[in-house]
Design a protein around this motif. Structure first.
Motif, PDB file in Angstrom:
ATOM      1  N   SER A  52      68.290   1.319  56.337  1.00 28.82           N
ATOM      2  CA  SER A  52      67.676   2.635  56.488  1.00 28.82           C
ATOM      3  C   SER A  52      67.735   3.157  57.908  1.00 28.82           C
ATOM      4  CB  SER A  52      66.236   2.614  55.990  1.00 28.82           C
ATOM      5  OG  SER A  52      65.475   1.672  56.715  1.00 28.82           O
ATOM      6  N   GLY A  53      67.749   2.292  58.904  1.00 29.45           N
ATOM      7  CA  GLY A  53      67.826   2.731  60.281  1.00 29.45           C
ATOM      8  C   GLY A  53      69.227   3.100  60.722  1.00 29.45           C
ATOM      9  N   GLY A  54      70.194   2.868  59.853  1.00 31.80           N
ATOM     10  CA  GLY A  54      71.572   3.215  60.155  1.00 31.80           C
ATOM     11  C   GLY A  54      72.433   2.062  60.630  1.00 31.80           C
ATOM     12  N   ARG A  55      71.842   0.901  60.798  1.00 30.22           N
ATOM     13  CA  ARG A  55      72.620  -0.250  61.239  1.00 30.22           C
ATOM     14  C   ARG A  55      73.550  -0.713  60.120  1.00 30.22           C
ATOM     15  NH1 ARG A  55      69.017  -5.070  62.574  1.00 30.22           N
ATOM     16  NH2 ARG A  55      69.400  -5.647  60.411  1.00 30.22           N
ATOM     17  N   THR A  56      74.763  -1.081  60.512  1.00 26.33           N
ATOM     18  CA  THR A  56      75.751  -1.544  59.546  1.00 26.33           C
ATOM     19  C   THR A  56      76.146  -2.980  59.830  1.00 26.33           C
ATOM     20  OG1 THR A  56      77.507  -0.618  60.936  1.00 26.33           O
ATOM     21  CG2 THR A  56      76.735   0.751  59.107  1.00 26.33           C
ATOM     22  N   ASN A  57      76.527  -3.654  58.761  1.00 26.36           N
ATOM     23  CA  ASN A  57      77.039  -5.019  58.856  1.00 26.36           C
ATOM     24  C   ASN A  57      78.271  -5.136  57.977  1.00 26.36           C
ATOM     25  OD1 ASN A  57      74.921  -6.465  60.478  1.00 26.36           O
ATOM     26  ND2 ASN A  57      73.636  -5.717  58.831  1.00 26.36           N
ATOM     27  N   PHE A  66      87.216  -1.493  57.817  1.00 25.89           N
ATOM     28  CA  PHE A  66      86.356  -0.714  56.928  1.00 25.89           C
ATOM     29  C   PHE A  66      85.203  -0.133  57.731  1.00 25.89           C
ATOM     30  CE2 PHE A  66      87.218  -3.112  52.662  1.00 25.89           C
ATOM     31  CZ  PHE A  66      88.587  -2.960  52.870  1.00 25.89           C
ATOM     32  N   THR A  67      84.824   1.084  57.375  1.00 26.78           N
ATOM     33  CA  THR A  67      83.689   1.740  58.019  1.00 26.78           C
ATOM     34  C   THR A  67      82.769   2.309  56.952  1.00 26.78           C
ATOM     35  OG1 THR A  67      85.045   2.349  59.933  1.00 26.78           O
ATOM     36  CG2 THR A  67      82.957   3.499  59.658  1.00 26.78           C
ATOM     37  N   LEU A  68      81.502   1.929  57.041  1.00 27.58           N
ATOM     38  CA  LEU A  68      80.507   2.404  56.084  1.00 27.58           C
ATOM     39  C   LEU A  68      79.639   3.454  56.763  1.00 27.58           C
ATOM     40  CD1 LEU A  68      79.213   2.105  53.280  1.00 27.58           C
ATOM     41  CD2 LEU A  68      77.817   0.252  54.211  1.00 27.58           C
ATOM     42  N   SER A  69      79.473   4.584  56.104  1.00 22.52           N
ATOM     43  CA  SER A  69      78.649   5.652  56.663  1.00 22.52           C
ATOM     44  C   SER A  69      77.747   6.208  55.575  1.00 22.52           C
ATOM     45  CB  SER A  69      79.527   6.766  57.247  1.00 22.52           C
ATOM     46  OG  SER A  69      80.336   7.336  56.236  1.00 22.52           O
ATOM     47  N   HIS A  78      79.660   6.288  52.094  1.00 24.64           N
ATOM     48  CA  HIS A  78      81.112   6.315  52.004  1.00 24.64           C
ATOM     49  C   HIS A  78      81.663   5.077  52.684  1.00 24.64           C
ATOM     50  CE1 HIS A  78      80.693  10.504  50.824  1.00 24.64           C
ATOM     51  NE2 HIS A  78      79.927  10.686  51.889  1.00 24.64           N
ATOM     52  N   LEU A  79      82.605   4.439  52.023  1.00 31.78           N
ATOM     53  CA  LEU A  79      83.274   3.283  52.598  1.00 31.78           C
ATOM     54  C   LEU A  79      84.726   3.688  52.876  1.00 31.78           C
ATOM     55  CD1 LEU A  79      83.003   0.276  53.370  1.00 31.78           C
ATOM     56  CD2 LEU A  79      83.913  -0.261  51.094  1.00 31.78           C
ATOM     57  N   GLN A  80      85.032   3.915  54.135  1.00 27.25           N
ATOM     58  CA  GLN A  80      86.389   4.247  54.534  1.00 27.25           C
ATOM     59  C   GLN A  80      87.150   2.954  54.767  1.00 27.25           C
ATOM     60  OE1 GLN A  80      87.854   7.430  54.869  1.00 27.25           O
ATOM     61  NE2 GLN A  80      89.703   6.194  55.000  1.00 27.25           N
ATOM     62  N   MET A  81      88.204   2.754  53.993  1.00 23.71           N
ATOM     63  CA  MET A  81      88.974   1.512  54.054  1.00 23.71           C
ATOM     64  C   MET A  81      90.367   1.832  54.593  1.00 23.71           C
ATOM     65  SD  MET A  81      87.822  -0.227  50.432  1.00 23.71           S
ATOM     66  CE  MET A  81      88.735   0.945  49.443  1.00 23.71           C
ATOM     67  N   THR A  82      90.724   1.189  55.674  1.00 26.43           N
ATOM     68  CA  THR A  82      92.034   1.410  56.270  1.00 26.43           C
ATOM     69  C   THR A  82      92.770   0.085  56.403  1.00 26.43           C
ATOM     70  OG1 THR A  82      91.194   1.178  58.526  1.00 26.43           O
ATOM     71  CG2 THR A  82      91.162   3.389  57.577  1.00 26.43           C
TER      72      THR A  82
END
Length: 122
Positions: A52-57, A66-69, A78-82
């Motif tokens: 909820s605080g925006g931290r990603t793992n 991969f980037t989760l936003s 959204h999971l951006q997978m490259t």
């Protein structure tokens, strides 16, 4: 809580895909939204999470690729997978862990979406 995942498909090695997951229902706040992956013949594994605080793992296998936003104020991730690899192939499941509903009640439960298939061809 209902989860709707989308964005899977077939892509060549090195390509990109963007998965989305929308959570709906009587939700005031979500503690964490996660993506799991289940490759053929393997157990489901956690690959990315946002709290909820925006931290990603991220799992080591996807870190840097991969980037989760999360949409501000929206229960959408959204999971951006490259730089996709054949070993990224699998069914991707969206998960919500623990919510506070609109009445203020805390639900320490896991909710799952239906899964979306990602196939990376070599």
């Amino acid at each position: 809580v209902q989860l709707q995942a989308s964005g899977g498909g077939l892509v060549q090695t090195g390509g990109s895909l963007r998965l989305s997951c929308v959570a709906s229902g009587s939700i005031f706040r979500i503690y964490a939204m996660r993506w799991y992956r289940q490759a053929p013949g393997k157990q489901r594994e956690l690959i990315a999470a946002i709290i909820s605080g925006g931290r990603t793992n991220y799992a080591d296998s996807v870190k840097g690729r991969f980037t989760l936003s999360r949409d501000n104020g929206q229960n959408t991730v959204h999971l951006q997978m490259t730089s996709l690899k054949p070993e990224d192939t699998g069914v991707y499941y969206c998960n919500v862990n623990s919510i506070i509903d609109s009445s203020g009640t805390f639900h320490p439960l896991d909710y799952w979406g239906q899964g979306t298939l990602v196939t990376v061809s070599s």
